[in-house]
Scaffold this motif. Sequence first.
Motif, mmCIF file in Angstrom:
data_model
loop_
_atom_site.group_PDB
_atom_site.id
_atom_site.type_symbol
_atom_site.label_atom_id
_atom_site.label_comp_id
_atom_site.label_asym_id
_atom_site.label_seq_id
_atom_site.Cartn_x
_atom_site.Cartn_y
_atom_site.Cartn_z
ATOM 1 N N LEU A 103 0.827 -1.208 0.000
ATOM 2 C CA LEU A 103 0.000 0.000 0.000
ATOM 3 C C LEU A 103 0.861 1.258 0.000
ATOM 4 O O LEU A 103 0.505 2.261 -0.625
ATOM 5 C CB LEU A 103 -0.929 -0.004 1.215
ATOM 6 N N THR A 106 1.808 2.192 -3.304
ATOM 7 C CA THR A 106 0.678 2.717 -4.071
ATOM 8 C C THR A 106 0.343 4.156 -3.678
ATOM 9 O O THR A 106 0.029 4.974 -4.548
ATOM 10 C CB THR A 106 -0.572 1.833 -3.844
ATOM 11 N N TYR A 107 0.440 4.478 -2.376
ATOM 12 C CA TYR A 107 -0.109 5.744 -1.896
ATOM 13 C C TYR A 107 0.908 6.728 -1.319
ATOM 14 O O TYR A 107 0.542 7.866 -1.017
ATOM 15 C CB TYR A 107 -1.157 5.461 -0.818
ATOM 16 N N SER A 109 3.477 9.618 -0.571
ATOM 17 C CA SER A 109 3.815 10.887 -1.229
ATOM 18 C C SER A 109 5.330 11.023 -1.332
ATOM 19 O O SER A 109 6.089 10.320 -0.638
ATOM 20 C CB SER A 109 3.252 12.059 -0.419
ATOM 21 N N ALA A 150 1.178 3.811 4.114
ATOM 22 C CA ALA A 150 0.115 2.984 3.546
ATOM 23 C C ALA A 150 -1.242 3.677 3.632
ATOM 24 O O ALA A 150 -2.165 3.331 2.888
ATOM 25 C CB ALA A 150 0.055 1.637 4.264
ATOM 26 N N HIS A 151 -1.384 4.618 4.571
ATOM 27 C CA HIS A 151 -2.626 5.377 4.731
ATOM 28 C C HIS A 151 -3.834 4.455 4.899
ATOM 29 O O HIS A 151 -4.841 4.570 4.193
ATOM 30 C CB HIS A 151 -2.840 6.324 3.542
ATOM 31 N N ASN A 152 -3.715 3.537 5.850
ATOM 32 C CA ASN A 152 -4.806 2.606 6.126
ATOM 33 C C ASN A 152 -5.007 2.486 7.634
ATOM 34 O O ASN A 152 -4.189 1.896 8.331
ATOM 35 C CB ASN A 152 -4.509 1.231 5.510
ATOM 36 N N ARG A 203 6.723 3.045 -7.527
ATOM 37 C CA ARG A 203 5.322 2.597 -7.513
ATOM 38 C C ARG A 203 5.191 1.156 -7.984
ATOM 39 O O ARG A 203 4.380 0.839 -8.852
ATOM 40 C CB ARG A 203 4.453 3.503 -8.384
#
Length: 238
Positions: A103, A106-107, A109, A150-152, A203
């Motif tokens: 993740l 993927t996310y 920055s 991962a921002h989850n 990515r």
Amino acid sequence: MKATVQPLAADVPQDRKAVLAEALRRRIMSMELAPGAVVDELALCDEFGLSRPPVRELLRQIAAEGYIELEANRAPRVAAMNHESLHSFYVAAPLIYVATTQLAATYASAEEIEVLKAIQAQFRQAIEERDVENRVLYNDAFHLEIGKMAHNDYLMPSLRRLLIDHTRLGKIFYRHPTTDDMQRDLEIACEQHEQMIQAIERRDPQAAGQLVRYHFELSRRRMAEYAAPQGLDVPIQI
């Protein structure tokens, strides 16, 4: 005459609570406080200049994070490390590390990747300087930062709990190497961190996930010297 603004009385205990929280987490992760050891409330009150209510509040907070165990009519204790909990650790760790790292690829920055690179530079320095304490702590910071990237919100509590035991077990893996193959493993672990950063930056979640699998297996072999008796085969996949 200009009045001097004094800090609110409530601010001082709050600052001391933050210092106590950081000290307790560090002592537990560094194994200064051993698994199962009693946490002495009164000694903490004396050391950090706090009354018992804020200390108890803090202990409830870090118990929720997984650092200590609270039971009715018993003194607080550092979270145990037994065969049952370690079996769960070995099963869950690769799943959570792969998910968070993929993740992150993927996310994340660009700014977050730069923070990760800075942590890795400190980890590499600790390896080169044979600083066992900081090897362990910066390895923890590295994987925690990937979790943030991962921002989850569902994965983060599990990752934080996982890292407590991984950091404690890491005291075994990151101790001063006594053989050439242990030193080689440390160098490989450091290089794998670099490769994970590269995979995240380009990515590539598949490559990032595979790299963290290899990375965990490398440390698992060393950690098992402490966690698993000879002859006990602890699976890491389900």
